[in-house]
Structures are given as C-alpha cells and as structure tokens.
Design an enzyme around this catalytic site. Structure first.
Site, PDB file in Angstrom:
ATOM      1  N   ARG A  86      47.812 -14.753 -11.771  1.00 35.29           N
ATOM      2  CA  ARG A  86      48.021 -13.389 -11.277  1.00 35.29           C
ATOM      3  C   ARG A  86      47.352 -13.268  -9.910  1.00 35.29           C
ATOM      4  O   ARG A  86      46.147 -13.465  -9.787  1.00 35.29           O
ATOM      5  CB  ARG A  86      47.405 -12.371 -12.250  1.00 35.29           C
ATOM      6  N   HIS A 129      47.061  -4.264  -4.621  1.00 34.18           N
ATOM      7  CA  HIS A 129      45.692  -4.361  -5.146  1.00 34.18           C
ATOM      8  C   HIS A 129      44.729  -3.836  -4.075  1.00 34.18           C
ATOM      9  O   HIS A 129      43.899  -4.568  -3.548  1.00 34.18           O
ATOM     10  CB  HIS A 129      45.366  -5.802  -5.554  1.00 34.18           C
ATOM     11  N   GLU A 174      44.995  -0.918 -11.191  1.00 36.45           N
ATOM     12  CA  GLU A 174      43.947   0.059 -11.471  1.00 36.45           C
ATOM     13  C   GLU A 174      43.974   1.300 -10.585  1.00 36.45           C
ATOM     14  O   GLU A 174      42.999   1.572  -9.861  1.00 36.45           O
ATOM     15  CB  GLU A 174      42.574  -0.605 -11.336  1.00 36.45           C
ATOM     16  N   ASN A 315      43.423  -4.061 -17.806  1.00 34.42           N
ATOM     17  CA  ASN A 315      42.162  -4.673 -17.390  1.00 34.42           C
ATOM     18  C   ASN A 315      41.041  -4.090 -18.242  1.00 34.42           C
ATOM     19  O   ASN A 315      40.830  -2.878 -18.261  1.00 34.42           O
ATOM     20  CB  ASN A 315      41.864  -4.373 -15.913  1.00 34.42           C
ATOM     21  N   TYR A 317      36.930  -4.439 -19.232  1.00 30.68           N
ATOM     22  CA  TYR A 317      35.603  -4.997 -18.984  1.00 30.68           C
ATOM     23  C   TYR A 317      34.549  -4.468 -19.953  1.00 30.68           C
ATOM     24  O   TYR A 317      33.666  -5.191 -20.370  1.00 30.68           O
ATOM     25  CB  TYR A 317      35.149  -4.684 -17.551  1.00 30.68           C
ATOM     26  N   GLU A 383      42.930  -8.565 -16.582  1.00 32.26           N
ATOM     27  CA  GLU A 383      41.578  -8.835 -16.097  1.00 32.26           C
ATOM     28  C   GLU A 383      40.600  -8.647 -17.233  1.00 32.26           C
ATOM     29  O   GLU A 383      40.754  -7.740 -18.066  1.00 32.26           O
ATOM     30  CB  GLU A 383      41.143  -7.900 -14.958  1.00 32.26           C
TER      31      GLU A 383
HETATM   32  C1  PNW Z   1      38.359  -4.537 -11.094  1.00 38.49           C
HETATM   33  N1  PNW Z   1      34.814   0.029 -14.022  1.00 38.49           N
HETATM   34  O1  PNW Z   1      37.742  -3.339 -10.739  1.00 38.49           O
HETATM   35  C2  PNW Z   1      39.246  -4.947  -9.939  1.00 38.49           C
HETATM   36  O2  PNW Z   1      40.612  -4.972 -10.263  1.00 38.49           O
HETATM   37  C3  PNW Z   1      38.851  -6.230  -9.284  1.00 38.49           C
HETATM   38  O3  PNW Z   1      39.416  -6.305  -8.001  1.00 38.49           O
HETATM   39  C4  PNW Z   1      37.352  -6.341  -9.283  1.00 38.49           C
HETATM   40  O4  PNW Z   1      36.890  -7.424  -8.504  1.00 38.49           O
HETATM   41  C5  PNW Z   1      36.904  -6.455 -10.712  1.00 38.49           C
HETATM   42  O5  PNW Z   1      37.398  -5.419 -11.518  1.00 38.49           O
HETATM   43  C6  PNW Z   1      35.393  -6.509 -10.875  1.00 38.49           C
HETATM   44  O6  PNW Z   1      34.796  -5.338 -10.383  1.00 38.49           O
HETATM   45  C7  PNW Z   1      37.005  -2.554 -11.613  1.00 38.49           C
HETATM   46  O7  PNW Z   1      33.885   0.706 -13.523  1.00 38.49           O
HETATM   47  C8  PNW Z   1      36.036  -1.744 -11.067  1.00 38.49           C
HETATM   48  O8  PNW Z   1      35.058   0.100 -15.243  1.00 38.49           O
HETATM   49  C9  PNW Z   1      35.305  -0.883 -11.864  1.00 38.49           C
HETATM   50  C10 PNW Z   1      35.575  -0.838 -13.223  1.00 38.49           C
HETATM   51  C11 PNW Z   1      36.555  -1.641 -13.774  1.00 38.49           C
HETATM   52  C12 PNW Z   1      37.262  -2.496 -12.969  1.00 38.49           C
END
Ligand code: PNW
Length: 482
Positions: A86, A129, A174, A315, A317, A383
C-alpha cells in the site's frame, strides 16, 4: 519454523493477503524534482523558525529518498515476501499547477507499479495521503466545495493511466485525522484551526469527493478495468470507564469518530450519525447560529454518498475509555460537541507516540462493531503499527503486531468478520509528520543521515518473513485486553 514466542497457533484464512504500507510525503523526498510543485507539507516544513513546527525541525525534502531509491523499497518488500504494497501518490507530481498532467510524475509511479507486478506483489494505491497541492490550499483547500471537482479530475487521471495495472484503490487516508488536525487544530498541515467548523466542512467535502471519484470509476472505468474503490478510515474502539457508565456513551464515542465518515457511506440509511446531527445542531442553535456547524445533508446528498465504497480500509492503532463529561467544555470543537471525557486504562502499554496504547482486543471488538452496524462489509486493515526509537531488536513491535494479527484472526474465525488483508505500518522508518524522524514505525531501519539510505530489516521484518510462507504463528493472549 518461527522462533517467535509460543502459545496458541493462529492461522490466516485462505486467500488472506499480508503486506506493508507507506505514504508519498513520508518516504519520497525529491520534493521539487521533475516538475513537482509544493504541497501543504512542503510549505509547512520549509517555513519553520525555531521553535520549530516539526519536533526535530526536519522535513520530507529527502526522507527515505524513495523518489530515487524506490528499488530499495521493492527489494525490501520482496525480501520479506509481502503480497501487497500500500503506497500513496503525490497529487502535486501528477497535476503540479491545476492544469496539465506531468508525464514525469506519471512515469515515476509506473516504475513502482511495474516493479511490484514483476515481483508478484499487488499494488494497493492511496490516492490522497495528506499532501494537498499548495495551489489548492490557496483556494481554501478542503473547506472550498470546488475541491470536489479538482479531486475528481486528479482521480480520473490516475484511473486512466494506472487502471489497467492497479485494481484496488483507496480514495482517502484517514480524513478524520487530516480534517480534525489540519482544520480542527494545528497539528497537521495546513494548520488552520477553525475547530467545530472547518473540520466539519472538510469532512463534508471529503465525503462528496470520495463519492465523485467512486461514481466516476464506476461509470467510466469499471467495465474495462474491473477494479475496486474504497476509503481508508482510522478508528479505535471505545470502552466504558467503569460499570456506572451508560452503554450509549462508548457507542456515541465510536459514532462521533468512525461513524462520522462510515455512517454516510456504509450504513443503510446514510447521512451523519443521528447523535451528531442532534448534538451539534442543538449546540449551534444555542450559540445563536442560523444553521448547524455540521453541514446539512439533504436526502439527495445522503443517497449520493451512500454505497460509495467497495470496501472499508481500516487503520487501527489504539482504543480508549469514555464517560459522560462533567462540567462545561472550553470553547467550540468536535471534541466539545461529543460531551464526553476520554482516557486510558492504566494497564495499557504506551508506545513512543503519546497517543498510541496497546489494546489489541479493541481491534477485534471494532471489527465486530463494523460487521454489526454496516452489514459485514469487506474490511482491509491498511495500517497497524508501533513506534519506538528505531532499534533493530524491536521486540515490543513484534509483540504488538502478533497481538493485533491474532485479534484479526479471531474476528474472522470466531465472529465471521469479512477481513481480507493486512498491511503493516510501515515498510520503513519515515517522516512521522509533526514528530519528524524522532518516532519510528518501520519494520526496516533507515539512517536518515546516510547517503545510501539502506533499508535494514528489524526483528519485526524477520517475523513477517518467517510467518508469511505458512501464514501461521503462535501467540499467547495476556489479559482481557488481548
Ligand atoms: C496514521 N490517532 O496517522 C497515518 O496514516 C500515517 O501516515 C502515520 O504515519 C501513522 O498513522 C502513525 O502516526 C494517525 O491519534 C495519526 O489515533 C493519529 C492517530 C491515528 C493514526
């Protein structure tokens, strides 16, 4: 046989694809080469004065230098054995000034796509992006409704040039992050804080742009190209702070977050979630406004936007806790509009990033939530990753990734969720937006001071290399959070 931990055996279902992810501004460099014009991230990183906007005062001017060294990325992908890559395309390489198509820019991505296909790796292309051409920002960026037409033209050019080779497209990465942080606060470009107003306008125009690109593909390209178009949304799951919290509270937190974009596209009735329409509407009236800060969607607009994605790129996290807010918020914002307070469980391990807590069970719970609310759409996890200082022995990252892959497998195996792919963030260390090069997400290390920018595999790269041939690994769940 993999040497990574022991425990229950987890196996991916037949046909499940595993890969890695990246984004143009974070890896490419070559910011002004071969006709490329500046994007909003070039502007914001090149106009810094101490104390800098970016943590280490850096920029993506060179980054991983993938503009010149993309062969090293292809080699790294091949060495690990990934099945899908991706990556995103830089709008200002393709249409540098809003007029002519730049064939040098078109050529660059042909080289990457051809390199992937030669190696049997499927391209999964993100159209946007976060690196908006500066000339569109000068017209108001995502707050100007004109951007819908600009975006559709850009998408049209990509479908036309790459559509015979690329079959999986993601319109946006996002939007809740680039609208929320670029217009709701100043922590992403263009850093024009108009909270509770500009961020909602941005979201509205993103939804319309996604629909325009989706319909364009369907009407003009689908018959010949037979590909698919989806949108990438980020979200966490939300748990109650304690047993006194009403179940409608975490539900509302997810509606205000994922639902803001997912409900208009994936729900049966379309439109923004009712709870958003009501709360933001009544707050707007109390503020003495003539209309809601959340743009109105007519029935016609709802119908236009509903169904404009063939899959959901998710995505994931981290997750959070929610409870009813006590007292008054300070000022107007998306977060104030929720009437919630948030937090984390003290047992959750934190990554280097302040916002990233390890909650693997949240991924399984979120997948089930998506299945129940939106009639089990196809989901690709596009992600998921862990930040640290960049050490090669990245045991915490390996553990985090295994825990989340196990959660994905449980969601498919035990809950019948329709998940078909997973791409880890990220193939290499890269420019981590406001944190510059101080937080590393790569499964390959890069010394950004070196000339050759060698991609050095970390332990996590080795984990994927061992796992992919059998699509099997072992993992022991540690507690109720996975
Ligand atoms: C993503 N949150 O951003 C982005 O798609 C990437 O480009 C980035 O490098 C990666 O995650 C790591 O930061 C996020 O606060 C930023 O939950 C913030 C959040 C989630 C994803």
């Amino acid at each position: 046989k993999s040497s990574f931990t022991s425990g229950e055996t987890y196996t991916f279902p037949e046909g499940f694809k595993i890969g890695a992810a990246s984004a143009s501004y974070q890896i490419e460099g070559g910011w002004n080469e071969d006709g490329k014009s500046p994007s909003i991230w070039d502007t914001i990183t090149q106009n810094q004065v101490a104390p800098c906007y970016i943590e280490d005062c850096s920029s993506g001017n060179v980054a991983a230098d993938s503009y010149h060294m993309y062969e090293k990325d292809l080699q790294a992908l091949e060495d690990v054995g990934f099945e899908v890559y991706r990556f995103s395309i830089s709008w200002s390489r393709i249409i540098p000034d809003g007029a002519e198509v730049n064939m040098k820019g078109i050529e660059y991505y042909h080289k990457i796509i051809d390199g992937l296909i030669e190696r049997g790796i499927k391209p999964l292309v993100t159209i946007y992006h976060w690196d908006l051409p500066q000339y569109i920002q000068d017209l108001g960026g995502w707050t100007n409704p004109l951007i819908v037409d600009y975006f559709a033209v850009y998408a049209d050019v990509l479908f036309e040039h790459y559509g015979d080779k690329v079959k999986d497209w993601i319109t946006f990465n996002e939007p809740s992050v680039f609208c929320g942080e670029g217009y709701g606060s100043d922590t992403k470009a263009p850093a024009i804080p108009t909270p509770g107003i500009g961020d909602y306008l941005c979201a509205h125009h993103v939804l319309l742009s996604n629909a325009a690109a989706y319909k364009l593909y369907r009407n003009k390209y689908y018959n010949d190209q037979q590909g698919r178009v989806g949108i990438c949304l980020n979200a966490g799951f939300s748990y109650p702070f304690d047993e006194t919290v009403d179940p409608s509270i975490p539900e509302k937190a997810i509606q205000f977050d994922l639902g803001k974009f997912a409900n208009p596209i994936f729900s049966k009735d379309g439109g923004y979630p009712d709870v958003m329409v009501q709360q933001i509407g009544s707050k707007s009236m109390n503020e003495g406004r003539r209309w809601s800060r959340l743009p109105e969607m007519t029935q016609e607009t709802k119908d236009y936007i509903r169904g404009t994605a063939d899959f959901l790129a998710l995505n994931y996290y981290s997750s959070g806790l929610a409870k009813q807010r006590e007292g008054e918020p300070d000022g107007i914002s998306w977060w104030a509009d929720t009437d919630l307070d948030g937090g984390q469980d003290p047992s959750w391990k934190r990554a280097k990033s302040t916002w990233l807590f390890r909650v693997p069970q949240g991924l399984q719970d979120l997948l089930v939530w998506i299945k129940d609310r939106y009639d089990n759409p196809e989901v690709m996890i596009t992600e998921n990753g862990w930040s640290d200082d960049g050490q090669l022995d990245d045991d915490d990252r390996v553990e985090y990734l295994q825990a989340h892959l196990a959660a994905v497998i449980r969601a498919v195996r035990d809950d019948q969720c329709h998940v078909t792919a997973y791409t880890v963030w990220s193939l290499t260390d890269n420019f981590e937006w406001k944190m510059g090069y101080t937080e590393r997400f790569g499964i390959h290390y890069i010394d950004f001071d070196s000339a050759d920018k060698e991609r050095v595999p970390k332990k996590s790269a080795q984990f994927f290399k061992d796992m992919i041939p059998t699509k099997t690994f072992e993992y022991e769940v540690s507690d109720r959070w996975g």
